[in-house]
Structures are given as structure tokens and as C-alpha cells.
Design an enzyme around this catalytic site. Structure first.
Site, short mmCIF file in Angstrom:
data_model
loop_
_atom_site.label_atom_id
_atom_site.label_comp_id
_atom_site.label_asym_id
_atom_site.label_seq_id
_atom_site.Cartn_x
_atom_site.Cartn_y
_atom_site.Cartn_z
N ASN A 157 1.20 -1.43 -0.34
CA ASN A 157 0.06 0.05 0.10
C ASN A 157 0.74 0.98 -0.50
O ASN A 157 2.06 1.43 -0.10
CB ASN A 157 -0.93 0.01 1.43
CG ASN A 157 -0.23 -0.51 2.30
OD1 ASN A 157 0.39 1.09 2.39
ND2 ASN A 157 -0.14 -1.11 3.54
N ASP A 172 -5.07 -9.29 12.54
CA ASP A 172 -4.96 -7.94 13.60
C ASP A 172 -3.72 -8.03 14.73
O ASP A 172 -4.25 -8.33 15.48
CB ASP A 172 -6.40 -7.39 13.89
CG ASP A 172 -6.15 -6.10 14.15
OD1 ASP A 172 -7.24 -4.84 13.00
OD2 ASP A 172 -5.88 -5.30 14.92
N LYS A 183 -9.70 -2.74 19.27
CA LYS A 183 -8.35 -3.15 19.91
C LYS A 183 -8.15 -3.40 21.02
O LYS A 183 -7.22 -3.29 21.33
CB LYS A 183 -7.61 -2.49 18.43
CG LYS A 183 -7.94 -2.77 17.68
CD LYS A 183 -7.11 -2.15 16.03
CE LYS A 183 -7.97 -2.61 14.50
NZ LYS A 183 -7.48 -2.16 13.71
N1 CTP Z 1 -3.25 -3.02 12.22
C1 CTP Z 1 -2.87 -3.66 12.83
N2 CTP Z 1 -3.47 -4.59 12.02
C2 CTP Z 1 -3.68 -5.34 10.83
C3 CTP Z 1 -4.36 -3.68 10.71
C4 CTP Z 1 -4.24 -2.49 10.82
O1 CTP Z 1 -2.76 -3.68 13.81
N3 CTP Z 1 -3.72 -6.45 10.24
C5 CTP Z 1 -3.49 -1.32 13.36
C6 CTP Z 1 -2.58 -0.54 12.84
O2 CTP Z 1 -1.35 -0.77 12.23
C7 CTP Z 1 -3.20 1.02 12.60
C8 CTP Z 1 -4.49 0.53 12.95
O3 CTP Z 1 -4.56 -1.17 13.30
O4 CTP Z 1 -2.08 1.21 13.84
C9 CTP Z 1 -5.78 0.89 12.39
O5 CTP Z 1 -5.78 0.62 11.52
P1 CTP Z 1 -6.49 0.80 10.20
O6 CTP Z 1 -6.31 0.76 9.15
O7 CTP Z 1 -7.16 2.10 9.71
O8 CTP Z 1 -7.75 0.61 10.77
P2 CTP Z 1 -7.85 -1.67 10.40
O9 CTP Z 1 -8.04 -1.94 11.75
O10 CTP Z 1 -7.46 -2.08 9.43
O11 CTP Z 1 -9.50 -1.75 9.54
P3 CTP Z 1 -10.33 -1.30 8.26
O12 CTP Z 1 -8.93 -0.91 7.29
O13 CTP Z 1 -11.46 -1.46 8.29
O14 CTP Z 1 -10.52 0.97 8.47
#
Ligand code: CTP
Length: 417
Positions: A225, A324, A360
Site C-alpha cells: 500500500n 489484526d 482493539k
Molecule cells: N492494524 C493492525 N493489524 C492489521 C491492520 C491494522 O494492527 N492487520 C493497526 C494499524 O497499524 C493501526 C490500527 O490498526 O495502528 C488501525 O488501522 P486501520 O487501517 O485504520 O484499521 P483497520 O483495523 O485495518 O480497519 P479498516 O481497514 O477496516 O479501516
């Protein structure tokens, strides 16, 4: 612009160089071929907004003239204790004037004399009148550097409260290759900024993630990304400047940390699974995790060896969900403060961030707009809100990612969640 204060946070500099703004630096140049690089260093200090005076040893004047520094800094450059043009006792008044003395290049001979408290020339006398206030950037032949006598002098200077940087490794002026190069001027600037920053985060052990992750589907192709990794890097810079011990876990990214030093441990990872693994093993002894990375939420279900040809019958890519990372880490969490970064559409910024904070099980979340004009992606600036467990906005602002990182670190580590 520094982030707007919504709680007791000190003014954040807009860049690492910004720490030097308005500070007074006495640059001491000693004899060595690297003396020409001291001119670049003087220029960097001036550009950062510092006031710079220069003291040269007699040996230094064989390599570079005081006039060079006077032209670059607009301030006096002195090479002698006996300069008649100054009314005051210059080695005393200059030592009182300076916030920091930077010795670059620092020759073996000069360090030996300084370690023994000698004061036979203007630079040494000023240094002796400035206990514990100097940063040395040694430059010499590698055998001179590794000589136990030089190593003992470095130790003595450190015991006297001075800072001594590690020399760089590479081609030396004498034709040898090895350790002994003067650290690059940009690196010396960072160390000077660290010496002048209040050590607010001394003894704090931080884990910081940054960058994208890379999810392969054959041996040469992958999904990633647009995360530049800058937020993670600026968090590391700000943490290091304020005296913290920072470990970084970085995925692929467009920027590099600017501190090439043992103090900053950098671990490179590829996929989201690798990042989870690296963070899990390193979180145990840390005070806080700043999860600025943008790990991929999905990975190709299957990784094919070799290259999938364009005539392949497979034109769809089945995906599997990645774990996550924050959710996994918060399950076994001990004492570490967990800080997430939420990228959400500007319209649902707070609502989306709050939902992620709760889901989280985080202590803090930094909400950034993911889309629109104020999106932080691939930008040196950011607009953010730092939300504490319970929903209170502890800090918000718009400005450079460095100033945001600085304020976030001070707010999170200055208050118990
Ligand atoms: N994050 C994580 N693990 C993932 C994806 C995200 O730990 N597989 C962490 C990111 O590093 C960040 C936080 O979660 O600190 C929020 O990330 P974000 O991309 O905004 O949220 P997502 O949980 O991925 O949700 P969405 O993509 O549905 O917005």
C-alpha cells in the site's frame, strides 16, 4: 506549524533541526583533512537557526581558514588565545555563551589533551571552562582510533560528561579503509539536537512500527500500500532526540531513518505475519508500542513459486484475511501502553477511531483522515486527533509529522492511561 494544544504539552519543534533554533553552538575545529566538512556542518547549524561561533586550533588553520567560518556564520572565528580584537576574556565568555560545544573533526591529539584537562590553546581553554558540555565527532586513522590510548581518552571524556560519537567506516584520507571517518555533518547535527533536547523520555523503552507490509502471490509479485513510513520514522527521531531507547519494526517504505547509530535498532519485515511475529517477541520489555505501520489486512491465499505467466488461466486472486496485529498484541498485553493509528474517512473520523480504540483494546488512538485534502498518506504533514481510552481527545493538531510525533510521545508518556 506545531500541533494545537488541548492539554499540557510543551511546544514541539517542526523538524529535528528545529530543536536547534535560537541555540548557541561553539564549533571547535581541530587539525585533520575532515576539517573541510566542518564548513558544511557550520552551514547546517546556521540553516537550522542556530548561532554559531568557531574556534580553530593552530593545526586546523593549515586545512581551513577562520575566514571561511566567519563568512558562513556571520560570527567571529578565533584561532588564538591572544587575539587582540576582543575586549573580554574570550575563552570564558565564549564558554558561558555556548549552549553546546561541537568538536568536529576531533583529532586524536586534541581529544588526548582535552581528556587531560590541558588548556594551552583557545579551543582547549574554552573546552576546559565548559565541563560536560561538548559533543566530539572523532576523525583519524583506524589504528590511531583503536589504539588503547585513544580509547581510554574517549572513555575519560565520556566520564567527564561529554558525548563522543562513533566514527564512520569507509575510505580514510591516508588510503586505508576502516573506522575513523568523521561522522557525516547531517548525523552530527542530529546528535547536537539530541544533546540540546530535554531528555523527557530518558529510560523509556519504545517499540515503533512503520511502513506498509508486502504480501506476495508469486516469487516476484506482491500487494502493498501507499504508506510512506514517515510517521514511524518521525516517531523514532523524536523519541531518540528526547532520550528514549527506540526499537523499530519496519515494513517496506519510501523513507529511511536519518540516525545511523547503535541507539536505534531497526528490524526489517515483509508480510503482516512477519510484522506480528517481530512485534510479539519485542513487546515484553517495552513501555509502549506506537503502531504507525499500515499492515495489509489481506494476503493472497496461495503463493505460487516462480512467475505466473500472462496466459495463465488464473485471472482472479483469492485472498485470505491477515490477523489484526494490535488485537493479537492486546490479548497478551502486560504493562505496555498500546497506541494505534486509525485511518478513516474524514466524515467518520472520530466515530471510526473510537470504534477501533475499543475493538482493539487500546490505550490511545491517533485518528487521521484517510481521504480528502487533509489525508496524511504520502504527505510530510498530518491532521490528527489523539484519543484516550474512554473517548477524551487528549491532543489535536495540524502540522509536520515530526511535530505531531513529538507531541504525541510527550502526551502519551507523560500521563498514565
Ligand atoms: N492494524 C493492525 N493489524 C492489521 C491492520 C491494522 O494492527 N492487520 C493497526 C494499524 O497499524 C493501526 C490500527 O490498526 O495502528 C488501525 O488501522 P486501520 O487501517 O485504520 O484499521 P483497520 O483495523 O485495518 O480497519 P479498516 O481497514 O477496516 O479501516
Amino acid at each position: 506549524m506545531s500541533p494545537r494544544k488541548t492539554s499540557e504539552t510543551p511546544r514541539a519543534p517542526s523538524s529535528p533541526e528545529g530543536v536547534l533554533e535560537g541555540r548557541k553552538i561553539l564549533l571547535i575545529v581541530t587539525g585533520g583533512v575532515a576539517a573541510y566538512k566542518a564548513a558544511t556542518l557550520a552551514r547546517l547549524f546556521v540553516r537550522a537557526g542556530a548561532k554559531v561561533r568557531t574556534a580553530l586550533t593552530d593545526a586546523a588553520t593549515h586545512f581551513i581558514a577562520p575566514l571561511t567560518f566567519e563568512a558562513l556564520t556571520g560570527e567571529r572565528a578565533l584561532a588564538s588565545l591572544w587575539d587582540r580584537g576582543l575586549p573580554e576574556i574570550a575563552h570564558i565568555s565564549w564558554s558561558e555563551w555556548a549552549d553546546l560545544l561541537v568538536v568536529a573533526p576531533a583529532s586524536a591529539d586534541f581529544m588526548a589533551q582535552a581528556a587531560s584537562g590541558e588548556a594551552g590553546n583557545f579551543a582547549l581553554a574554552t573546552l576546559l571552562a565548559s565541563p560536560g558540555k561538548a559533543l566530539f565527532a572523532p576523525a583519524m586513522n583506524s589504528r590511531m582510533l583503536s589504539n588503547p590510548a585513544t580509547q581510554a581518552n574517549i572513555l575519560r571524556l565520556r566520564e567527564q560528561g561529554h558525548r563522543v560519537m562513533s566514527s564512520g567506516t569507509g575510505a580514510l584520507a591516508c588510503g586505508d579503509t576502516g573506522q575513523g571517518r568523521m561522522p557525516e555533518p547531517g548525523e552530527i547535527l542530529f546528535h547536537a539536537a539530541r544533546a540540546l533536547s530535554p531528555p523527557r523520555l530518558a529510560y523509556k523503552r519504545l517499540l515503533i512500527s512503520g511502513g506498509s507490509t508486502l504480501e506476495p502471490w508469486d516469487s516476484i509479485r506482491f500487494m502493498a500500500n501507499r504508506s510512506s513510513g514517515l510517521m514511524g520514522v518521525e516517531l523514532a527521531h523524536a523519541a531518540w532526540l528526547m532520550g528514549a531507547q527506540a526499537e523499530l519494526v519496519l515494513g517496506p517504505m519510501a523513507v529511511e531513518p536519518r540516525i545511523k547509530d547503535m541507539d536505534l535498532q531497526v528490524h526489517r519485515v515483509g508480510s503482516t505475519m512477519d510484522m506480528l511475529d517481530a512485534l510479539q517477541t519485542r513487546l515484553k520489555d517495552k513501555d509502549a508500542l506506537f503502531m504507525a505501520a499500515a499492515p495489509a489486512d489481506f494476503r493472497p491465499k496461495e503463493v505460487v513459486g516462480g512467475k505466473i505467466g500472462k496466459d495463465s488461466a488464473r485471472l482472479t486472486l483469492p485472498l485470505a484475511r491477515n490477523p489484526d496485529i494490535l488485537m493479537e498484541l492486546s490479548k497478551g498485553k502486560d504493562k505496555a501502553i498500546l497506541v494505534g493509528f486509525a485511518a478513516n474517512p474524514a466524515e467518520s473520523l472520530l466515530k471510526g477511531a473510537l470504534e477501533k480504540l475499543q475493538r482493539k483494546n487500546l490505550d490511545y488512538i491517533v485518528a487521521n483522515p484517510a481521504t480528502g485534502e487533509s489525508s496524511s498518506f504520502a504527505s510530510p504533514d498530518t491532521t490528527f486527533k489523539l484519543i484516550k481510552k474512554g473517548g477524551r481527545v487528549a491532543l489535536s493538531g495540524t502540522g509536520s509529522k515530526f511535530s505531531a510525533a513529538w507531541s504525541i510521545l510527550v502526551t502519551v508518556l507523560g500521563h498514565k492511561p
